[in-house]
Design a protein around this motif. Structure first.
Motif, PDB file in Angstrom:
ATOM      1  N   GLY A  97       0.781  -1.224   0.000  1.00 37.80           N
ATOM      2  CA  GLY A  97       0.000   0.000   0.000  1.00 37.80           C
ATOM      3  C   GLY A  97       0.816   1.278   0.000  1.00 37.80           C
ATOM      4  N   THR A  98       2.133   1.182   0.045  1.00 41.44           N
ATOM      5  CA  THR A  98       2.981   2.365   0.016  1.00 41.44           C
ATOM      6  C   THR A  98       3.303   2.745  -1.428  1.00 41.44           C
ATOM      7  OG1 THR A  98       5.031   1.083   0.107  1.00 41.44           O
ATOM      8  CG2 THR A  98       4.062   1.727   2.214  1.00 41.44           C
ATOM      9  N   LEU A  99       3.941   3.889  -1.584  1.00 42.03           N
ATOM     10  CA  LEU A  99       4.514   4.298  -2.860  1.00 42.03           C
ATOM     11  C   LEU A  99       5.999   4.535  -2.626  1.00 42.03           C
ATOM     12  CD1 LEU A  99       1.890   6.937  -4.092  1.00 42.03           C
ATOM     13  CD2 LEU A  99       2.261   4.636  -5.013  1.00 42.03           C
ATOM     14  N   THR A 100       6.823   4.225  -3.623  1.00 50.83           N
ATOM     15  CA  THR A 100       8.263   4.429  -3.480  1.00 50.83           C
ATOM     16  C   THR A 100       8.821   5.168  -4.692  1.00 50.83           C
ATOM     17  OG1 THR A 100       8.802   2.311  -4.516  1.00 50.83           O
ATOM     18  CG2 THR A 100       8.549   2.311  -2.123  1.00 50.83           C
ATOM     19  N   GLY A 101       9.901   5.898  -4.460  1.00 49.12           N
ATOM     20  CA  GLY A 101      10.609   6.591  -5.521  1.00 49.12           C
ATOM     21  C   GLY A 101      12.064   6.756  -5.120  1.00 49.12           C
ATOM     22  N   MET A 102      12.913   7.022  -6.089  1.00 46.73           N
ATOM     23  CA  MET A 102      14.344   7.173  -5.807  1.00 46.73           C
ATOM     24  C   MET A 102      14.914   8.376  -6.529  1.00 46.73           C
ATOM     25  SD  MET A 102      15.838   3.319  -5.816  1.00 46.73           S
ATOM     26  CE  MET A 102      14.968   2.718  -7.231  1.00 46.73           C
ATOM     27  N   LEU A 103      15.830   9.053  -5.844  1.00 48.45           N
ATOM     28  CA  LEU A 103      16.568  10.172  -6.411  1.00 48.45           C
ATOM     29  C   LEU A 103      18.019   9.739  -6.546  1.00 48.45           C
ATOM     30  CD1 LEU A 103      16.724  13.192  -7.262  1.00 48.45           C
ATOM     31  CD2 LEU A 103      17.249  13.687  -4.863  1.00 48.45           C
ATOM     32  N   MET A 104      18.502   9.658  -7.773  1.00 50.26           N
ATOM     33  CA  MET A 104      19.879   9.241  -8.034  1.00 50.26           C
ATOM     34  C   MET A 104      20.827  10.402  -7.754  1.00 50.26           C
ATOM     35  SD  MET A 104      21.778   6.697  -9.016  1.00 50.26           S
ATOM     36  CE  MET A 104      21.168   5.556 -10.209  1.00 50.26           C
ATOM     37  N   LEU A 105      21.852  10.139  -6.936  1.00 49.72           N
ATOM     38  CA  LEU A 105      22.884  11.121  -6.637  1.00 49.72           C
ATOM     39  C   LEU A 105      24.140  10.796  -7.425  1.00 49.72           C
ATOM     40  CD1 LEU A 105      22.567  11.259  -2.727  1.00 49.72           C
ATOM     41  CD2 LEU A 105      21.389  12.661  -4.416  1.00 49.72           C
ATOM     42  N   GLU A 106      25.020  11.771  -7.525  1.00 46.11           N
ATOM     43  CA  GLU A 106      26.305  11.524  -8.179  1.00 46.11           C
ATOM     44  C   GLU A 106      27.129  10.536  -7.345  1.00 46.11           C
ATOM     45  OE1 GLU A 106      30.151  14.221  -9.270  1.00 46.11           O
ATOM     46  OE2 GLU A 106      28.171  15.059  -9.742  1.00 46.11           O
ATOM     47  N   ARG A 107      27.125  10.754  -6.030  1.00 48.65           N
ATOM     48  CA  ARG A 107      27.756   9.812  -5.104  1.00 48.65           C
ATOM     49  C   ARG A 107      27.088   9.968  -3.755  1.00 48.65           C
ATOM     50  NH1 ARG A 107      32.918  12.292  -2.498  1.00 48.65           N
ATOM     51  NH2 ARG A 107      32.507  14.461  -2.905  1.00 48.65           N
ATOM     52  N   LEU A 108      27.208   8.960  -2.913  1.00 47.25           N
ATOM     53  CA  LEU A 108      26.604   8.946  -1.587  1.00 47.25           C
ATOM     54  C   LEU A 108      27.710   8.685  -0.578  1.00 47.25           C
ATOM     55  CD1 LEU A 108      23.989   9.000   0.120  1.00 47.25           C
ATOM     56  CD2 LEU A 108      23.796   6.546  -0.296  1.00 47.25           C
ATOM     57  N   THR A 109      27.836   9.575   0.411  1.00 45.32           N
ATOM     58  CA  THR A 109      28.857   9.419   1.440  1.00 45.32           C
ATOM     59  C   THR A 109      28.175   9.271   2.807  1.00 45.32           C
ATOM     60  OG1 THR A 109      29.087  11.776   1.955  1.00 45.32           O
ATOM     61  CG2 THR A 109      30.387  10.919   0.089  1.00 45.32           C
ATOM     62  N   GLU A 110      28.989   9.207   3.851  1.00 46.51           N
ATOM     63  CA  GLU A 110      28.463   9.098   5.212  1.00 46.51           C
ATOM     64  C   GLU A 110      28.066  10.449   5.794  1.00 46.51           C
ATOM     65  OE1 GLU A 110      30.932   6.601   7.778  1.00 46.51           O
ATOM     66  OE2 GLU A 110      31.829   5.769   5.966  1.00 46.51           O
ATOM     67  N   SER A 111      28.267  11.528   5.053  1.00 46.88           N
ATOM     68  CA  SER A 111      27.940  12.870   5.532  1.00 46.88           C
ATOM     69  C   SER A 111      26.431  13.064   5.612  1.00 46.88           C
ATOM     70  CB  SER A 111      28.508  13.924   4.581  1.00 46.88           C
ATOM     71  OG  SER A 111      29.898  13.797   4.476  1.00 46.88           O
ATOM     72  N   PRO A 112      25.991  13.981   6.485  1.00 46.01           N
ATOM     73  CA  PRO A 112      24.554  14.268   6.586  1.00 46.01           C
ATOM     74  C   PRO A 112      23.974  14.749   5.248  1.00 46.01           C
ATOM     75  CG  PRO A 112      25.711  15.216   8.448  1.00 46.01           C
ATOM     76  CD  PRO A 112      26.761  14.722   7.483  1.00 46.01           C
ATOM     77  N   ILE A 113      22.701  14.453   5.047  1.00 45.33           N
ATOM     78  CA  ILE A 113      21.953  14.864   3.866  1.00 45.33           C
ATOM     79  C   ILE A 113      20.832  15.794   4.326  1.00 45.33           C
ATOM     80  CG2 ILE A 113      20.384  14.099   2.023  1.00 45.33           C
ATOM     81  CD1 ILE A 113      21.907  11.465   1.977  1.00 45.33           C
ATOM     82  N   GLU A 114      20.684  16.899   3.618  1.00 44.26           N
ATOM     83  CA  GLU A 114      19.532  17.757   3.850  1.00 44.26           C
ATOM     84  C   GLU A 114      18.549  17.482   2.725  1.00 44.26           C
ATOM     85  OE1 GLU A 114      18.373  22.407   3.771  1.00 44.26           O
ATOM     86  OE2 GLU A 114      20.156  21.887   4.943  1.00 44.26           O
ATOM     87  N   ALA A 115      17.395  16.946   3.086  1.00 40.36           N
ATOM     88  CA  ALA A 115      16.386  16.574   2.094  1.00 40.36           C
ATOM     89  C   ALA A 115      15.157  17.451   2.246  1.00 40.36           C
ATOM     90  CB  ALA A 115      15.997  15.109   2.260  1.00 40.36           C
ATOM     91  N   SER A 116      14.557  17.797   1.126  1.00 35.44           N
ATOM     92  CA  SER A 116      13.269  18.495   1.159  1.00 35.44           C
ATOM     93  C   SER A 116      12.390  17.901   0.066  1.00 35.44           C
ATOM     94  CB  SER A 116      13.431  19.998   0.989  1.00 35.44           C
ATOM     95  OG  SER A 116      13.977  20.298  -0.266  1.00 35.44           O
ATOM     96  N   VAL A 117      11.119  17.763   0.382  1.00 32.35           N
ATOM     97  CA  VAL A 117      10.180  17.182  -0.572  1.00 32.35           C
ATOM     98  C   VAL A 117       8.907  18.021  -0.596  1.00 32.35           C
ATOM     99  CG1 VAL A 117       9.186  15.528   1.080  1.00 32.35           C
ATOM    100  CG2 VAL A 117       9.077  15.040  -1.344  1.00 32.35           C
ATOM    101  N   GLY A 118       8.418  18.251  -1.793  1.00 36.93           N
ATOM    102  CA  GLY A 118       7.158  18.944  -2.011  1.00 36.93           C
ATOM    103  C   GLY A 118       6.461  18.254  -3.157  1.00 36.93           C
ATOM    104  N   GLY A 119       5.339  18.759  -3.539  1.00 38.73           N
ATOM    105  CA  GLY A 119       4.616  18.143  -4.641  1.00 38.73           C
ATOM    106  C   GLY A 119       3.198  18.648  -4.689  1.00 38.73           C
ATOM    107  N   THR A 120       2.339  17.846  -5.286  1.00 34.36           N
ATOM    108  CA  THR A 120       0.925  18.206  -5.380  1.00 34.36           C
ATOM    109  C   THR A 120       0.070  17.077  -4.831  1.00 34.36           C
ATOM    110  OG1 THR A 120       0.761  17.314  -7.631  1.00 34.36           O
ATOM    111  CG2 THR A 120       1.255  19.667  -7.426  1.00 34.36           C
ATOM    112  N   ASP A 121      -1.090  17.464  -4.345  1.00 34.71           N
ATOM    113  CA  ASP A 121      -2.027  16.444  -3.876  1.00 34.71           C
ATOM    114  C   ASP A 121      -2.914  16.008  -5.041  1.00 34.71           C
ATOM    115  OD1 ASP A 121      -4.059  18.346  -4.186  1.00 34.71           O
ATOM    116  OD2 ASP A 121      -4.289  18.703  -2.040  1.00 34.71           O
ATOM    117  N   THR A 122      -3.831  15.122  -4.784  1.00 37.74           N
ATOM    118  CA  THR A 122      -4.660  14.564  -5.855  1.00 37.74           C
ATOM    119  C   THR A 122      -5.607  15.594  -6.460  1.00 37.74           C
ATOM    120  OG1 THR A 122      -6.164  13.744  -4.143  1.00 37.74           O
ATOM    121  CG2 THR A 122      -4.555  12.185  -5.034  1.00 37.74           C
ATOM    122  N   SER A 123      -5.795  16.744  -5.784  1.00 41.13           N
ATOM    123  CA  SER A 123      -6.615  17.833  -6.330  1.00 41.13           C
ATOM    124  C   SER A 123      -5.777  18.817  -7.126  1.00 41.13           C
ATOM    125  CB  SER A 123      -7.306  18.588  -5.190  1.00 41.13           C
ATOM    126  OG  SER A 123      -8.092  17.729  -4.426  1.00 41.13           O
ATOM    127  N   GLY A 124      -4.452  18.610  -7.157  1.00 41.46           N
ATOM    128  CA  GLY A 124      -3.572  19.523  -7.869  1.00 41.46           C
ATOM    129  C   GLY A 124      -3.046  20.659  -6.996  1.00 41.46           C
TER     130      GLY A 124
END
Length: 164
Positions: A97-124
């Motif tokens: 019942g979940t949804l999944t997605g992936m963001l490909m990075l150039e490289r991934l290290t052990e350093s902290p990541i600052e992530a932000s996510v936005g988008g639209t709902d089903t009404s737009g």
């Protein structure tokens, strides 16, 4: 001449002795440098599109995510063999019942990541922008002799983002 023969003999013995030591067998695979996002089952009805931005070590990557149905692994168990040892075990995946997605990075290290996510709902209409700073996980699934695997994942629900 005798000394040379002795040295050659000792050298061969040393090579044979070191060649017989057990060697670690490491799989020839590596994890992809991605930030994986999962939309919680209770929140999927609210999400139409998502855009994820991840910044690490001064580099930022941003993209609209392709969302796919998520799944969970279901253990199908093992059956004992005729000699008492287990036969090969099996598992299958089942939609969760979940949804999944992936963001490909150039490289991934052990350093902290600052992530932000936005988008639209089903009404737009725009979803609230959620942010999180987290540290990727480091694991040694095949032992320390085979190197580390770094993974980064976040879960989005009505309350925001959290690391998984």
């Amino acid at each position: 001449m005798r000394t040379l023969a002795t040295l050659v003999g000792l050298g061969c013995t040393a090579l044979l002795a070191t060649g017989c030591q057990p060697q670690a067998v490491c799989p020839a695979i590596a994890p992809a440098p991605v930030v994986a996002l999962t939309v919680a089952r209770e929140y999927t009805e609210s999400v139409k599109t998502l855009r994820l931005k991840a910044c690490q070590d001064g580099r930022c990557t941003e993209a609209d995510l392709e969302l796919y149905p998520g799944s969970t692994t279901v253990d199908q168990g093992c059956e004992p063999g005729p000699d008492g040892n287990d036969r090969p075990c099996s598992a299958t995946s089942s939609p969760d019942g979940t949804l999944t997605g992936m963001l490909m990075l150039e490289r991934l290290t052990e350093s902290p990541i600052e992530a932000s996510v936005g988008g639209t709902d089903t009404s737009g209409l725009p979803l609230p922008v959620r942010t999180l700073t987290f540290t990727p996980r480091v694991a040694y699934p095949y032992g320390e002799q085979c190197g580390r695997f770094i993974s980064a994942g976040v879960l989005l629900d009505a309350d925001g983002l959290r690391a998984v």
